[in-house]
Design a protein around this motif. Structure first.
Motif, PDB file in Angstrom:
ATOM      1  N   ARG A 134       0.885  -1.273   0.412  1.00 15.53           N
ATOM      2  CA  ARG A 134       0.428   0.136   0.365  1.00 15.53           C
ATOM      3  C   ARG A 134       0.664   1.559  -0.136  1.00 15.53           C
ATOM      4  NH1 ARG A 134      -3.877  -2.283   4.224  1.00 15.53           N
ATOM      5  NH2 ARG A 134      -2.349  -2.925   5.547  1.00 15.53           N
ATOM      6  N   ASP A 183      -4.536   1.202  -1.619  1.00 12.51           N
ATOM      7  CA  ASP A 183      -4.543   0.707  -0.697  1.00 12.51           C
ATOM      8  C   ASP A 183      -5.572  -0.964  -1.577  1.00 12.51           C
ATOM      9  OD1 ASP A 183      -4.148  -1.573   1.185  1.00 12.51           O
ATOM     10  OD2 ASP A 183      -5.620  -0.958   2.241  1.00 12.51           O
ATOM     11  N   LYS A 242      -2.404   2.481   9.401  1.00  9.89           N
ATOM     12  CA  LYS A 242      -2.619   1.566   8.752  1.00  9.89           C
ATOM     13  C   LYS A 242      -1.813   1.343   7.896  1.00  9.89           C
ATOM     14  CE  LYS A 242      -6.240   1.560   4.976  1.00  9.89           C
ATOM     15  NZ  LYS A 242      -6.908   0.746   4.199  1.00  9.89           N
ATOM     16  N   TYR A 243      -1.018   2.246   7.419  1.00  9.80           N
ATOM     17  CA  TYR A 243      -0.085   2.322   6.136  1.00  9.80           C
ATOM     18  C   TYR A 243       1.244   2.314   7.526  1.00  9.80           C
ATOM     19  CZ  TYR A 243      -2.863   3.957   2.553  1.00  9.80           C
ATOM     20  OH  TYR A 243      -3.915   3.557   1.630  1.00  9.80           O
ATOM     21  N   LYS A 244       1.302   1.806   8.225  1.00  9.79           N
ATOM     22  CA  LYS A 244       2.389   1.434   9.154  1.00  9.79           C
ATOM     23  C   LYS A 244       2.863   0.438   7.828  1.00  9.79           C
ATOM     24  CE  LYS A 244       2.214   4.176  13.379  1.00  9.79           C
ATOM     25  NZ  LYS A 244       2.273   4.325  14.576  1.00  9.79           N
ATOM     26  N   THR A 245       1.619  -1.006   8.715  1.00  9.38           N
ATOM     27  CA  THR A 245       2.204  -2.647   8.063  1.00  9.38           C
ATOM     28  C   THR A 245       1.386  -2.636   6.430  1.00  9.38           C
ATOM     29  OG1 THR A 245      -0.377  -2.758   8.785  1.00  9.38           O
ATOM     30  CG2 THR A 245       2.149  -3.090  10.280  1.00  9.38           C
TER      31      THR A 245
END
Length: 303
Positions: free
Chosen positions: A99, A133, A268-271
């Protein structure tokens, strides 16, 4: 005599060590080695390990008869991971799931823009950043169905000089625009762009079996139509984005602007997505359509 034997043993030991060390290197002249090298460039040889790319650059306009304008800057990131896929005779491949974020930023402060004044219409418009994403890729196997390797799969596709490698990926795009109508073939409006990637790095991290991921620098250029939020209403012209960046070790190694945005607006863009993610890919155009309602163009009379 004993000294000579000892010296010979040392030489033999050294040769054995060098042979063992050489055996741990990827052979870039084989389909399997070339495929694994691409996996190390894109992600990691360890399944499900998160990998981050981070880049920054500038956005310019281009119109006939006028000088290009530096309209704003960008800062982007992509978080990704890979999962191993066994293709039988085709060999083992990897599936890449990602993503990504692209922020349109102020030329002076570097902060994400909330609004932007269009210099051609003098209209102040809301800025819509890119949060795609997912952006996934299907597996690319080292061999064909019958076990043979196509010419472009037989060896590493980049260039190597000394202890450095580099490669280019031009991606011309011409497809249905999700923001357009059903008659794009007849009247135009097709999404027309080019994505131009450069990847480069050191040969050691690319080929060493002791490294699960390669150290990579990336350059990215996009040439495209006006962005939807610019409200250009079909005016002649286009934009180009010119950026550079690199693969970083972790989320914390990106810049403060990107980390703050993710922490506050998009955690959520940490993973990365899970490797079995089967959702359709998102683009900046489909993402825009989700958050902005389209409306009929208001008819205007000649002045």
């Amino acid at each position: 005599m004993k000294k000579l034997k000892l010296a010979s043993l040392i030489l033999l030991a050294g040769a054995s060590f060098n042979s063992a060390f050489a055996a741990t290197k990827l052979d870039l002249n084989t389909p399997e080695g070339a495929n694994m090298a691409m996996r190390k460039i894109q992600c990691s040889t360890i399944d499900d390990k998160p990998v981050f790319y981070w880049w920054k650059g500038k956005v310019f306009s281009r119109r006939q008869g006028e000088v290009d304008k530096h309209i704003f800057n960008v800062e982007g990131m992509n978080v990704r991971t890979c999962g191993t896929v066994d293709g039988g005779k085709k060999g083992k491949a990897y599936r890449l799931v990602t993503r990504e974020i692209l922020l349109y930023t102020d030329k002076k402060t570097g902060q994400p823009l909330d609004t932007w004044e269009n210099p051609w219409t003098n209209e102040v418009v809301d800025v819509h950043h890119v949060l795609n994403d997912p952006v996934n890729q299907p597996p690319s196997f080292p061999r064909n169905e019958d076990g043979t390797a196509s010419p472009w799969k037989q060896k590493f596709g980049g260039d190597i000089k000394g202890d450095y490698w580099w490669m280019t990926f031009p991606v011309p795009l011409f497809y249905h625009n999700d923001l357009g109508g059903d008659y794009q073939k007849q009247v135009g409006g097709v999404y027309h762009a080019s994505e131009l990637f450069n990847f480069s790095g050191d040969l050691e991290s690319l080929t060493s079996s002791e490294k699960d991921t390669a150290d990579v620098h990336v350059g990215w250029v996009r040439i495209s139509d006006w962005l939807p939020f610019m409200m250009m209403s079909g005016r002649e012209g286009s934009i180009y984005i010119h950026t550079a960046g690199r693969k970083v070790d972790s989320f914390d190694d990106m810049g403060d602007v990107m980390k703050t945005f993710i922490n506050e607006h998009a955690p959520k863009y940490k993973t990365p997505p899970p490797t079995d993610d089967d959702r359709p890919n998102e683009t900046s155009w489909t993402g825009y359509k989700k958050v902005v309602k389209g409306e009929k163009f208001k008819r205007q009379r000649a002045q």
